[in-house]
Each structure stands twice: as C-alpha cells, then as structure tokens.
Design a protein around this motif. Structure first.
Motif, PDB file in Angstrom:
ATOM      1  N   GLN A  18       0.811  -1.219   0.000  1.00 22.45           N
ATOM      2  CA  GLN A  18       0.000   0.000   0.000  1.00 22.45           C
ATOM      3  C   GLN A  18       0.845   1.269   0.000  1.00 22.45           C
ATOM      4  OE1 GLN A  18      -3.347   0.008  -0.264  1.00 22.45           O
ATOM      5  NE2 GLN A  18      -3.284  -2.229  -0.381  1.00 22.45           N
ATOM      6  N   ASN A  19       2.171   1.102  -0.054  1.00 20.92           N
ATOM      7  CA  ASN A  19       3.086   2.257  -0.015  1.00 20.92           C
ATOM      8  C   ASN A  19       2.790   3.170   1.172  1.00 20.92           C
ATOM      9  OD1 ASN A  19       4.214   1.287  -2.345  1.00 20.92           O
ATOM     10  ND2 ASN A  19       3.622   3.013  -3.635  1.00 20.92           N
ATOM     11  N   THR A  20       2.502   2.560   2.297  1.00 23.99           N
ATOM     12  CA  THR A  20       2.078   3.338   3.459  1.00 23.99           C
ATOM     13  C   THR A  20       2.898   3.011   4.692  1.00 23.99           C
ATOM     14  OG1 THR A  20      -0.171   3.496   2.580  1.00 23.99           O
ATOM     15  CG2 THR A  20       0.122   3.936   4.923  1.00 23.99           C
ATOM     16  N   LEU A  21       3.270   4.055   5.384  1.00 30.76           N
ATOM     17  CA  LEU A  21       3.984   3.985   6.650  1.00 30.76           C
ATOM     18  C   LEU A  21       3.025   4.381   7.759  1.00 30.76           C
ATOM     19  CD1 LEU A  21       6.881   3.748   7.994  1.00 30.76           C
ATOM     20  CD2 LEU A  21       6.954   6.246   7.805  1.00 30.76           C
ATOM     21  N   TYR A  22       3.125   3.701   8.892  1.00 26.63           N
ATOM     22  CA  TYR A  22       2.245   3.980  10.023  1.00 26.63           C
ATOM     23  C   TYR A  22       3.065   4.282  11.278  1.00 26.63           C
ATOM     24  CZ  TYR A  22      -1.186   1.599   7.056  1.00 26.63           C
ATOM     25  OH  TYR A  22      -1.987   1.223   6.012  1.00 26.63           O
ATOM     26  N   LEU A  23       2.438   5.010  12.170  1.00 25.76           N
ATOM     27  CA  LEU A  23       2.969   5.195  13.517  1.00 25.76           C
ATOM     28  C   LEU A  23       1.805   5.092  14.488  1.00 25.76           C
ATOM     29  CD1 LEU A  23       5.554   5.756  15.167  1.00 25.76           C
ATOM     30  CD2 LEU A  23       4.853   8.163  15.209  1.00 25.76           C
ATOM     31  N   GLN A  24       1.749   3.983  15.194  1.00 21.44           N
ATOM     32  CA  GLN A  24       0.745   3.801  16.226  1.00 21.44           C
ATOM     33  C   GLN A  24       1.271   4.414  17.513  1.00 21.44           C
ATOM     34  OE1 GLN A  24      -2.437   2.386  16.110  1.00 21.44           O
ATOM     35  NE2 GLN A  24      -2.582   3.152  18.216  1.00 21.44           N
ATOM     36  N   MET A  25       0.536   5.350  18.050  1.00 22.25           N
ATOM     37  CA  MET A  25       0.976   6.073  19.243  1.00 22.25           C
ATOM     38  C   MET A  25      -0.024   5.831  20.364  1.00 22.25           C
ATOM     39  SD  MET A  25       2.245   9.645  17.514  1.00 22.25           S
ATOM     40  CE  MET A  25       0.584  10.165  17.093  1.00 22.25           C
ATOM     41  N   ASN A  26       0.414   5.154  21.398  1.00 18.13           N
ATOM     42  CA  ASN A  26      -0.433   4.867  22.560  1.00 18.13           C
ATOM     43  C   ASN A  26       0.062   5.624  23.780  1.00 18.13           C
ATOM     44  OD1 ASN A  26      -1.850   2.996  20.941  1.00 18.13           O
ATOM     45  ND2 ASN A  26      -0.479   1.331  21.540  1.00 18.13           N
ATOM     46  N   SER A  27      -0.794   5.707  24.771  1.00 19.03           N
ATOM     47  CA  SER A  27      -0.438   6.368  26.034  1.00 19.03           C
ATOM     48  C   SER A  27       0.199   7.733  25.792  1.00 19.03           C
ATOM     49  CB  SER A  27       0.516   5.476  26.841  1.00 19.03           C
ATOM     50  OG  SER A  27      -0.067   4.212  27.082  1.00 19.03           O
ATOM     51  N   LEU A  28      -0.455   8.517  24.986  1.00 17.40           N
ATOM     52  CA  LEU A  28       0.117   9.806  24.596  1.00 17.40           C
ATOM     53  C   LEU A  28       0.227  10.747  25.793  1.00 17.40           C
ATOM     54  CD1 LEU A  28      -1.604  10.155  21.154  1.00 17.40           C
ATOM     55  CD2 LEU A  28       0.857  10.322  21.549  1.00 17.40           C
ATOM     56  N   LYS A  29       1.281  11.561  25.732  1.00 10.59           N
ATOM     57  CA  LYS A  29       1.574  12.518  26.786  1.00 10.59           C
ATOM     58  C   LYS A  29       1.630  13.923  26.187  1.00 10.59           C
ATOM     59  CE  LYS A  29       4.650   9.099  28.926  1.00 10.59           C
ATOM     60  NZ  LYS A  29       6.046   8.850  29.407  1.00 10.59           N
ATOM     61  N   PRO A  30       1.445  14.948  27.010  1.00 12.16           N
ATOM     62  CA  PRO A  30       1.537  16.319  26.476  1.00 12.16           C
ATOM     63  C   PRO A  30       2.878  16.586  25.790  1.00 12.16           C
ATOM     64  CG  PRO A  30       0.489  16.351  28.608  1.00 12.16           C
ATOM     65  CD  PRO A  30       0.952  14.938  28.388  1.00 12.16           C
ATOM     66  N   GLU A  31       3.941  15.979  26.271  1.00 13.30           N
ATOM     67  CA  GLU A  31       5.250  16.196  25.651  1.00 13.30           C
ATOM     68  C   GLU A  31       5.392  15.548  24.282  1.00 13.30           C
ATOM     69  OE1 GLU A  31       4.609  15.018  28.741  1.00 13.30           O
ATOM     70  OE2 GLU A  31       6.112  13.503  29.333  1.00 13.30           O
ATOM     71  N   ASP A  32       4.400  14.772  23.867  1.00 15.68           N
ATOM     72  CA  ASP A  32       4.391  14.234  22.508  1.00 15.68           C
ATOM     73  C   ASP A  32       3.821  15.236  21.502  1.00 15.68           C
ATOM     74  OD1 ASP A  32       3.375  11.118  23.940  1.00 15.68           O
ATOM     75  OD2 ASP A  32       5.385  11.634  23.212  1.00 15.68           O
ATOM     76  N   THR A  33       3.314  16.340  22.002  1.00 10.53           N
ATOM     77  CA  THR A  33       2.743  17.367  21.129  1.00 10.53           C
ATOM     78  C   THR A  33       3.804  17.909  20.184  1.00 10.53           C
ATOM     79  OG1 THR A  33       1.052  18.002  22.723  1.00 10.53           O
ATOM     80  CG2 THR A  33       1.682  19.642  21.066  1.00 10.53           C
TER      81      THR A  33
END
Length: 118
Positions: free
Chosen positions: A75-90
């Motif tokens: 699918q020529n697609t890259l993913y990033l699954q992001m769990n337990s997000l924190k404000p510093e991930d902004t």
C-alpha cells in the motif's frame, strides 16, 4: 514527483491513542528506509522511529514501549501507532524516506499536527 499524504493527527487527551499514516508515491517505497520525525515549537526536529529494509525498527527512548512504527509495502504506506500519549508528545510529525545506504533522509512529508492535552 515524490509525494506523501499524511493523515491521522489531531487533538487528544493524556493517555489516548492516535495512528498516523503516510502514503507515498513517486519512488519505490519498498526500497527505502522510512522514518517518523517530530518537531515541537521552539525545539529541533527529532527522529522518533525508523524502519529499515531488514525489518529492524528503532525508537527514541521517550517513545519506546508506547509507539510502534510499521509499513505496508503493498500500500506504499507507513504507520505510527501512538499509545499512552503525553503532552510532551505534542508536535508536528513528519514521515521521511532515505536510501538504505544514506545517512540523511531525502524525501519528506508535509507534516501532521499532534496535540495532547492534559
């Protein structure tokens, strides 16, 4: 012409999840190492994760155990699954591609905003 279509960013609360997608065209996706980067206001861009042609993945320490990078060559697609997000991930998150023998990334997406509120 190389193009990236990034999606999946948004505003979430502390502890929630997002999945970023980056669909590429204009180059042979399966022949490139791919990475996700982010840049917060007033800060330098940092590499968040990368996936190599061998299947090896690497992560910056602050996201280990919370983020997962993956790619679908069909699918020529890259993913990033992001769990337990924190404000510093902004930050604005960018996908990028580099030749497997190159140090620097050659192709860059336009970025997608991720905002995590507390």
């Amino acid at each position: 012409e190389v193009q990236f279509l990034e999606s999946g960013g948004g505003l979430v609360q502390l502890g929630e999840s997002l999945r970023l997608s980056c669909t590429a065209s204009g180059f042979v996706f399966g022949n490139y190492a791919m990475g996700w980067f982010r840049q917060a206001p007033g800060q330098e861009r940092e590499e968040v994760a990368q996936t190599l042609l061998t299947g090896t993945t690497t992560y910056t320490d602050s996201v280990k155990g919370r983020f997962t990078i993956s790619k679908d060559n069909a699918q020529n697609t890259l993913y990033l699954q992001m769990n337990s997000l924190k404000p510093e991930d902004t930050a604005v998150y960018f996908c990028a591609a580099r030749s497997p023998w190159a140090r620097d990334y050659k192709f860059w997406g336009q970025g997608t905003q991720v905002t995590v509120s507390s």
